[in-house]
Design a protein around this motif. Sequence first.
Motif, mmCIF file in Angstrom:
data_model
loop_
_atom_site.group_PDB
_atom_site.id
_atom_site.type_symbol
_atom_site.label_atom_id
_atom_site.label_comp_id
_atom_site.label_asym_id
_atom_site.label_seq_id
_atom_site.Cartn_x
_atom_site.Cartn_y
_atom_site.Cartn_z
ATOM 1 N N PHE A 1 0.835 -1.195 0.147
ATOM 2 C CA PHE A 1 -0.043 0.062 -0.071
ATOM 3 C C PHE A 1 0.904 1.319 -0.075
ATOM 4 N N THR A 2 0.364 2.460 -0.649
ATOM 5 C CA THR A 2 0.986 3.556 -0.629
ATOM 6 C C THR A 2 -0.300 4.609 -0.551
ATOM 7 N N CYS A 3 -0.834 4.801 0.640
ATOM 8 C CA CYS A 3 -1.908 5.566 0.822
ATOM 9 C C CYS A 3 -1.475 7.041 1.250
ATOM 10 N N PRO A 4 -1.718 7.897 0.462
ATOM 11 C CA PRO A 4 -1.132 9.314 0.745
ATOM 12 C C PRO A 4 -1.802 9.833 1.940
ATOM 13 N N CYS A 5 -2.964 9.372 2.474
ATOM 14 C CA CYS A 5 -3.569 9.921 3.524
ATOM 15 C C CYS A 5 -2.914 9.162 4.904
ATOM 16 N N ILE A 6 -1.982 8.048 4.782
ATOM 17 C CA ILE A 6 -1.415 7.584 6.083
ATOM 18 C C ILE A 6 -0.031 8.596 6.213
ATOM 19 N N MET A 7 -0.311 9.426 7.042
ATOM 20 C CA MET A 7 0.857 10.568 7.270
ATOM 21 C C MET A 7 0.615 11.172 8.529
ATOM 22 N N ASP A 8 1.613 11.961 8.857
ATOM 23 C CA ASP A 8 1.431 12.718 10.197
ATOM 24 C C ASP A 8 0.603 14.010 9.691
ATOM 25 N N ARG A 9 -0.236 14.496 10.774
ATOM 26 C CA ARG A 9 -1.016 15.726 10.617
ATOM 27 C C ARG A 9 -0.088 16.786 10.189
ATOM 28 N N ASP A 10 1.189 17.030 10.828
ATOM 29 C CA ASP A 10 1.829 17.983 10.536
ATOM 30 C C ASP A 10 2.337 18.161 9.154
#
Length: 589
Positions: A216-225
């Motif tokens: 998976f390479t989901c853009p929305c799996i990221m830190d809020r900052d």
Amino acid sequence: MVKHQPLQVYEKQVFVSFVTGIYGCRWKRYQRSQDNSSRWVCTWFILLCSSFLLLLFWAYFWLVAQNDFNEFNLSVYNRSGEWRDETIPILASTIVCFSYITFLLILALFHISLGQQLNLYWLHKIGVLATLLTTISGVVSVNDIWGDEWGILLISLQSTAPFLHIGVLVTVTAVSWLVAGYVVRRDRTSKCSIQVMVLLVYIVTLLAVYLAPLTFTCPCIMDRDSLKPRPDIIGRRGAPMLAPENTMVSFNRALQQGADSLEADVAISVDGVPFLMRDRTLRRTTDVSKVFPARQFDDASLFNWTEIRSLNAGQWFLESDPYWTVQTLTSRDRSRIGNQTVCSLVEMLRLAARANSSALLNIRRPPSEHPRYRSWFMDTLWAVQKAGISQKRVTWTPDTDRGRVRGLQQAANEKLSMEEISRRGITSLTLHYTLTFVFFFSFPREYLANNVSVTVYPVNEPWLYSILWCSGVPSVSSDAPQVLRKVPYPIWLMSQNAYKFIWITSDLVSFSIVIGIFCFQKWRINGMQNCNPEQIMLSAVTRQSSRDVNIMKEKLIFSELNNGLSSTEELSLYPENGYARYSHGGLSR
């Protein structure tokens, strides 16, 4: 005194009767069989599963393709010449077929769990085959008419993959009950090699599902900052879901719904007036068939401005209701829409200037026989200057005649490498979202670092807007600014550590459940195989028998008959001396 008690005590099994009756039209007990299904019967089960998987893919495609329903209808219109909402019959038939096939598949799984043969009724066979062939023909037709749309599936997986993984994990874990029941069974009719093959296939599938998140390479799996600012929303042809496209009322509605910029399609009339029109002809969005019936199939740019201005450009919206929104309009709005005319470029740019907004223009070069074929560029520049809008706030495509541009921004509408962008001096790209999946998601930091602005179109659904937001896209072009305005934050956002915890925890829980199911099925089957047949026969003299005892008595009787006892042999039970005798009619004592 002799008392008789039947060896076979039949109990009503309402659930089993319902399952076998609906699936195979076998409503009576003697019509049901617990023998292994034949290869022909298994073939129909495979076709049923194939129909379900294909319909699941088909339904998921139309669910995510809702972003482009208007594009699909326009593609059909360009082929047929008639405007209809073709998505309604497709969605209705998909829902009916998917519900039907899913119901049959659930009944088939109940058959497997109850040990019944998978005898599918002939009417259901026709239904399954018809559904399969219809879905295949639908896929082929969409690939022919709308082949570029398949890319949205890959993009949607970028957003839904973590949730689909959980759903698939639950499904595979639940299937372990059926797999375990088949593998641990030791019937004389079962083949060990097939059981081993089924077990190996299930283990490989289970491991693939467990390790799927590694791909998976989901853009929305990221830190809020790390989240970029909210993408600007460009009103694509205004707000065409609320008012007829490329009209003044549509652009006004877009600005009222919070659009940061306006986008329009520009054509040039024979007398050099740039006007707004998306189609090659005027048939779909004007009443040209009534005013100029002999010229309704002519190119829109072959009319002069006086003729174009005399056409009504709003009545078609009220009659066709392309987005099912006319019922939400007030009588005043309908009256205003019904009196709309074709909008000129100058009018739209003046509106953008008054609203302190910017404009994105998609200019269509006129055909070679057009009298303004060589001067269309200067006609457009003159309209921009006449409108009084700052040239820095106007961007247009295509990227041609750059040497003649002074102050205007020109955008390319094709994917280019950074070397090509630098060589041509391009500062903006306008790309279809299917291109951004391959292109932009790989190089967002490089574009932003080189001050290259990217506008993605068309973006009408919150899930697509959210994933592009997480990817760092600066702006999107939308037919539904009123929908995207209600998305103040991405639909979902998750840190890497949180997702890893959910992933590993769900895999461990699934693995524990699968091991527990296999152990339980092994214990249950062994318990049934270790029953003492003599005790079951002796219990036949009791007045009340449990369902399990009755089933075992039946199995024992037919087992003895199969082992060579004739119908005239008797097994009589004498409690005094412990001898037994079999009688075709029942037990005597």
